[in-house]
Write an enzyme that holds these catalytic residues in place. Sequence first.
Site, PDB file in Angstrom:
ATOM      1  CD  GLU A   1      34.853  41.479   2.913  1.00 12.84           C
ATOM      2  OE1 GLU A   1      33.976  41.133   3.701  1.00 12.84           O
ATOM      3  OE2 GLU A   1      34.889  41.107   1.714  1.00 12.84           O
TER       4      GLU A   1
ATOM      5  CD  GLU B   1      37.926  38.402   0.362  1.00  7.75           C
ATOM      6  OE1 GLU B   1      36.712  38.102   0.298  1.00  7.75           O
ATOM      7  OE2 GLU B   1      38.520  38.598   1.437  1.00  7.75           O
TER       8      GLU B   1
HETATM    9  O1  AHR Z   1      35.843  34.639   0.788  1.00  6.58           O
HETATM   10  C1  AHR Z   1      34.887  34.539   1.777  1.00  6.58           C
HETATM   11  C2  AHR Z   1      34.712  35.807   2.574  1.00  6.58           C
HETATM   12  O2  AHR Z   1      34.189  36.796   1.758  1.00  6.58           O
HETATM   13  C3  AHR Z   1      35.947  36.445   3.140  1.00  6.58           C
HETATM   14  O3  AHR Z   1      36.351  35.887   4.325  1.00  6.58           O
HETATM   15  C4  AHR Z   1      35.521  37.847   3.339  1.00  6.58           C
HETATM   16  O4  AHR Z   1      36.588  38.762   3.294  1.00  6.58           O
HETATM   17  C5  AHR Z   1      34.468  38.075   2.273  1.00  6.58           C
HETATM   18  O5  AHR Z   1      33.328  38.626   2.778  1.00  6.58           O
END
Ligand code: AHR
Length: 494
Positions: free
Chosen positions: A173, A297
């Site tokens: 991110e 994710e």
């Molecule tokens: O999964 C929780 C968080 O969500 C992670 O650390 C991040 O990469 C995303 O914003």
Amino acid sequence: MEKYLINPNQKISKINKDIYGHFSEHLGRCIYDGIFVGEDSKIPNVNGMRCDVVDALKQMGLPVLRWPGGCFADEYHWKDGIGPKQSRKKMINTHWGGVVEDNSFGTHEYFELCRQLGCDTYINGNVGSGSVREMSEWVEYMTFDGVSPMAELRAKNGSKEPWSVKYFGVGNESWGCGGEMDPEYYGCLFKRYNTYVRNYDGGKPILRIACGPNVDDYHWTKQVMDKVKNKADGISLHYYTIPTGNWTHKGSATDFDLNEYNSTVCKAYRMEELVSNHLKMMDSVKPDHRVKLIVDEWGTWYDVEPGTNPGFLYQQNTMRDAIVAGLTLNIFNKHADRIMMANIAQTVNVLQAVILTEGEKMVLTPTYHVFKMYKEHQENTLIGSFITTKELYSENDNKKYPQLVESASVDGNGVICSTITNTSADESAEICCQVADFNAGEIKAEILSGEIHAKNDFENGNSVTVREFTDFTKTADGFRALIPACSVVKFLIK
Ligand code: AHR
């Protein structure tokens, strides 16, 4: 009656088992409590890893595990997590609750966990606050088999043999918690850091993952692809399903009405649009499909359970989550030619977890059962399939989405695996399935179903579970079945 066509002669692509991957971050009770309790714990463990959790994850079929973050990755300094435990540096986990991270779970513990799980490794490196040298030395520490300062340090810490790193993420991110960068700047940084991620394991080059877009940021995809296209093996997309679409009040994991249920499913189905559009954008830069899409994710994100630490992201899990998992995994299967890996967030006790723990107790969530049901798809070949379906409507989103979402694959012995998700809260669907060149001797089916709020918890145990499904009849060229509302059904056609 809906028509469901399966064509085993149309072999599309291998379904990479890593599409069924998971993500475990130093966040809340995911690693500590959930997976790692330490050797001195009274909870049964092997080298500190909970036996109950490891066994359950092995049975579910966990092919690859991403670690150590997430946002945590860009503040993680790996040297703090090696060597004698008593002298490991303690740090503040600034992203997740401001708690003390004692670094007792570090590189050696991660590889021990993966050894116990029998899974592949996905390490996420620190671009946000780490140096090129730090990243380069970590890769040397993990994978170099020879005489070098990092290989010696590893041996001194108890691991003479190097480990194998399958995937390496260069930042996480980077548009947000990983450094708030512009795509052009990140693209250049990727190239710089990536240069020093050396391939020491001659036979197996590390697969390099570039930080990809947040949700529908197609500009990010285009700009980063442009820079990394000849260096990265994958680019990662992050997309979470937030029922209300509002980060301040995301909605409860267990207390939701029908509109919110429909909106959750509708928003989860958006994955289809996002994957398709990002792939198109990637093609516009590099049409040869060499760079794969990674969705490292994904999952549902609700308000934390009342009374729990807001920084720990602990949430319950219901049949609604099972439907999200079922339809999303079907979408990933359908794009198996372009998606190399996906990692649901996060394995234990965080977001759409497959396992919840409380002290010695453990429950398997409805999402767990979906992953276990879909295990057969791993490394199968995706085959042609199509289902007609009613469209449902989400009032909150003013948007339609399909009632039925399916995918089908075949294994080396010709056994077809078909998984169907009925996303409707209250309407069953009658389907008539025709399989090309049908010569099935046997059809077996399983189902996970229940009222949309049904869940497993520490008071009532594991009542939501997979059952044999018999509500179908064989026909000359397939079968007919009634797929109940809010269900995930798997057919194995032999
Ligand atoms: O999964 C929780 C968080 O969500 C992670 O650390 C991040 O990469 C995303 O914003």
